[in-house]
Design a protein around this motif. Structure first.
Motif, short mmCIF file in Angstrom:
data_model
loop_
_atom_site.label_atom_id
_atom_site.label_comp_id
_atom_site.label_asym_id
_atom_site.label_seq_id
_atom_site.Cartn_x
_atom_site.Cartn_y
_atom_site.Cartn_z
N LEU A 58 6.74 -2.90 -6.01
CA LEU A 58 8.39 -2.74 -5.78
C LEU A 58 8.87 -2.55 -6.86
CD1 LEU A 58 8.47 -6.53 -3.98
CD2 LEU A 58 8.75 -3.85 -2.91
N SER B 83 10.04 0.02 -2.10
CA SER B 83 8.71 -0.18 -1.93
C SER B 83 7.79 1.16 -2.02
CB SER B 83 8.26 -0.98 -0.52
OG SER B 83 6.92 -1.10 -0.28
N TRP C 26 1.80 2.63 -2.92
CA TRP C 26 1.10 2.02 -1.87
C TRP C 26 -0.20 2.85 -1.59
CZ3 TRP C 26 2.60 1.63 3.96
CH2 TRP C 26 1.67 0.94 4.55
N SER D 257 -1.23 -5.58 3.65
CA SER D 257 -0.42 -5.42 2.35
C SER D 257 0.87 -5.18 2.35
CB SER D 257 -1.42 -4.27 1.56
OG SER D 257 -1.15 -3.26 2.29
N ILE E 36 4.06 -7.45 1.03
CA ILE E 36 5.27 -6.85 0.29
C ILE E 36 6.51 -7.13 0.95
CG2 ILE E 36 5.51 -4.51 1.05
CD1 ILE E 36 4.77 -5.78 -2.81
#
Length: 177
Positions: A80, A90, A93, A107, A111
């Protein structure tokens, strides 16, 4: 929220300098990192980046999480950043090759819940590479496209849509009785 944090059969904790080699292996993997911003294959640079990140973490300007299985084998990372009074981004990843798709979903759930409970921000803004068809399909179910350029679609997702997404995803990962 105290860390390490156990949720959805995964263990989440903040990234540390000792994670640099694992993160570098993910971010330089030609297949799995093809939709991320390029990272130099330089361990020292990665360590230095994490050192600078830790300063932003202390100021609550950014959060970078590593998630692992119950044997503490690292599975991936998510971040983040660009945290403002009413938005956050966000991204970063990436999941280790060979993990099942539920690891990605779990996941993302983490988040979303972390941002809702800890940041109290109303809206997530993020981008997805146009070629990343699978991730685009996923995000189009809940988020709104706000723009595009040659490379990316830009999305936003508000608090209510995040709640719907979380409910839907939890229904997918919970075992049927």
């Amino acid at each position: 929220m105290e860390f390490p944090f156990y949720k959805f059969d995964l263990i989440f904790r903040f990234v540390e300098e000792s994670d640099a080699e694992f993160i570098l292996s993910l971010r330089t993997d030609p297949v799995h990192a093809r939709y991320l911003t390029h990272t130099d294959n330089n361990l020292q640079k990665q360590i230095e980046w994490i050192r600078e990140y830790k300063k932003r973490e202390k100021k609550r300007q950014e959060y970078y999480f590593l998630f692992s299985d119950h044997d503490y084998q690292p599975l991936g990372v998510i971040r983040l950043y660009d945290i403002t009074a009413d938005t956050y981004t966000s991204g970063s990843w990436i999941v280790k090759p060979g993990c099942d798709e539920f690891v990605s979903i779990k996941s993302d759930l983490f988040i979303s819940e972390f941002a809702a409970s800890e940041l109290k921000n109303k809206r997530c803004v993020f981008d997805v590479r146009k070629d990343n068809k699978k991730v685009l399909r996923f995000h189009k179910m809940f988020a709104t496209i706000t723009g595009e350029d040659e490379l990316n679609y830009y999305f936003t997702i508000d608090e209510e849509s995040v709640k719907r997404k979380v409910s839907f995803l939890i229904s997918i990962i919970q075992p049927k009785t």
